[in-house]
Design a protein around this motif. Structure first.
Motif, PDB file in Angstrom:
ATOM      1  N   LEU A  55       1.123  -1.380   0.832  1.00 20.46           N
ATOM      2  CA  LEU A  55      -0.252  -0.110  -0.422  1.00 20.46           C
ATOM      3  C   LEU A  55       0.781   1.228   0.069  1.00 20.46           C
ATOM      4  N   ARG A  56       1.990   1.145   0.010  1.00 19.83           N
ATOM      5  CA  ARG A  56       3.070   2.087   0.009  1.00 19.83           C
ATOM      6  C   ARG A  56       2.905   3.426   1.228  1.00 19.83           C
ATOM      7  N   MET A  57       2.408   2.696   2.132  1.00 19.30           N
ATOM      8  CA  MET A  57       1.834   3.827   3.638  1.00 19.30           C
ATOM      9  C   MET A  57       3.183   3.817   4.625  1.00 19.30           C
ATOM     10  N   GLU A  58       3.435   4.562   5.102  1.00 19.65           N
ATOM     11  CA  GLU A  58       4.089   4.515   5.720  1.00 19.65           C
ATOM     12  C   GLU A  58       4.030   4.821   7.214  1.00 19.65           C
ATOM     13  N   ASP A  72      -7.650   4.375   3.973  1.00 22.23           N
ATOM     14  CA  ASP A  72      -7.652   4.058   3.020  1.00 22.23           C
ATOM     15  C   ASP A  72      -7.611   3.804   2.170  1.00 22.23           C
ATOM     16  N   VAL A  73      -8.423   3.194   1.303  1.00 21.76           N
ATOM     17  CA  VAL A  73      -8.701   2.356  -0.102  1.00 21.76           C
ATOM     18  C   VAL A  73      -8.390   2.158  -1.414  1.00 21.76           C
ATOM     19  N   MET A  74      -7.864   3.504  -1.550  1.00 24.45           N
ATOM     20  CA  MET A  74      -8.001   4.926  -2.689  1.00 24.45           C
ATOM     21  C   MET A  74      -6.738   5.241  -2.684  1.00 24.45           C
ATOM     22  N   PHE A  75      -6.496   5.740  -2.141  1.00 21.19           N
ATOM     23  CA  PHE A  75      -4.732   6.223  -1.721  1.00 21.19           C
ATOM     24  C   PHE A  75      -4.613   6.610  -0.055  1.00 21.19           C
ATOM     25  N   PRO A  76      -4.067   4.980  -0.140  1.00 23.35           N
ATOM     26  CA  PRO A  76      -3.586   4.389   1.630  1.00 23.35           C
ATOM     27  C   PRO A  76      -1.893   5.189   1.448  1.00 23.35           C
ATOM     28  N   ASN A  90     -11.257  -1.481  14.855  1.00 23.79           N
ATOM     29  CA  ASN A  90     -12.518  -1.001  14.746  1.00 23.79           C
ATOM     30  C   ASN A  90     -12.179   0.605  13.467  1.00 23.79           C
ATOM     31  N   SER A  91     -11.281   1.261  13.568  1.00 25.17           N
ATOM     32  CA  SER A  91     -10.744   3.330  13.119  1.00 25.17           C
ATOM     33  C   SER A  91     -10.409   2.450  11.787  1.00 25.17           C
ATOM     34  N   THR A  92     -11.091   3.717  10.900  1.00 24.27           N
ATOM     35  CA  THR A  92     -10.932   3.587   9.791  1.00 24.27           C
ATOM     36  C   THR A  92     -10.411   5.062   9.504  1.00 24.27           C
ATOM     37  N   ILE A  93      -9.363   5.404   8.461  1.00 30.29           N
ATOM     38  CA  ILE A  93      -8.271   6.135   8.116  1.00 30.29           C
ATOM     39  C   ILE A  93      -8.786   6.365   6.531  1.00 30.29           C
ATOM     40  N   LEU A  94      -8.881   7.615   6.538  1.00 28.85           N
ATOM     41  CA  LEU A  94      -9.721   8.219   5.107  1.00 28.85           C
ATOM     42  C   LEU A  94      -8.693   9.792   4.913  1.00 28.85           C
ATOM     43  N   ALA A  95      -7.911   8.959   3.042  1.00 29.07           N
ATOM     44  CA  ALA A  95      -7.247   9.986   2.723  1.00 29.07           C
ATOM     45  C   ALA A  95      -7.866  10.708   1.489  1.00 29.07           C
ATOM     46  N   HIS A  96      -9.246  10.202   1.408  1.00 29.80           N
ATOM     47  CA  HIS A  96      -9.964  11.155   0.251  1.00 29.80           C
ATOM     48  C   HIS A  96     -11.461  10.866   0.939  1.00 29.80           C
TER      49      HIS A  96
END
Length: 174
Positions: A55-58, A72-76, A90-96
């Motif tokens: 996912l190329r996340m840091e 985020d599934v689109m811009f991780p 169950n947390s969510t991290i959104l970039a979009h």
């Protein structure tokens, strides 16, 4: 105001209807599979490897991302998580975020030694400073300063770093 880039939608329908003009369907499919594997993996090292490699996340050293967390599934690749941080169940991290006439993309920066409580949602363009604590079930829609304790929907600062430090120095009374 959160730090996001805004893109107008050109075409028929709302921005989500035009999703695959902004991101590849193959990228989304690959990311979805990797995220599902990571969500159920109980091994932090494996989970962090999946995030970094596919996912190329840091993701920082000794960071623990709990079960069922959904990055985020689109811009991780726009998510950065510091060292020794905990992201709760169950947390969510959104970039979009996709709106009717536009979509927005923003980096999410989570500092070192941050604790994010279970069932929290972090919106795009948010920075959470080092040592901050976010209570469970919070909607993080703005930047959180280093060392602060914050929570709620929408999030608000409950204690600043200075107030937290003063609280720790008070003797415990029985």
């Amino acid at each position: 105001m959160r730090k996001t880039d805004r893109f107008d939608v050109k075409g028929e329908g709302n921005s989500l209807w035009n999703l695959y003009t902004s991101v590849s369907i193959y990228k989304v499919a690959k990311n979805f599979i990797v995220i599902q594997l990571a969500r159920y993996t109980p091994f932090f090292g494996v989970k962090n490897w999946l995030y970094r490699t596919f996912l190329r996340m840091e993701v920082g050293h000794q960071t623990a991302v709990a079960l069922m967390v959904f990055p985020d599934v689109m811009f991780p690749e726009r998510i950065r998580i510091g060292n020794n941080t905990i992201i709760g169940f169950n947390s969510t991290i959104l970039a979009h975020e996709y709106l009717i006439d536009e979509y927005r993309i923003g980096n999410v920066i989570i500092g070192d030694e941050v604790m994010i409580g279970a069932n929290s949602t972090i919106l795009p363009g948010v920075t959470i400073g080092n040592g901050a604590v976010i209570s469970a079930a919070s909607l993080v829609n703005k930047d959180i300063p280093a060392g602060a304790f914050a929570g709620g929907n929408p999030v608000r600062i409950i204690y600043t770093a200075e107030q937290r430090a003063a609280q720790k120095q008070k003797p415990f009374k029985v």
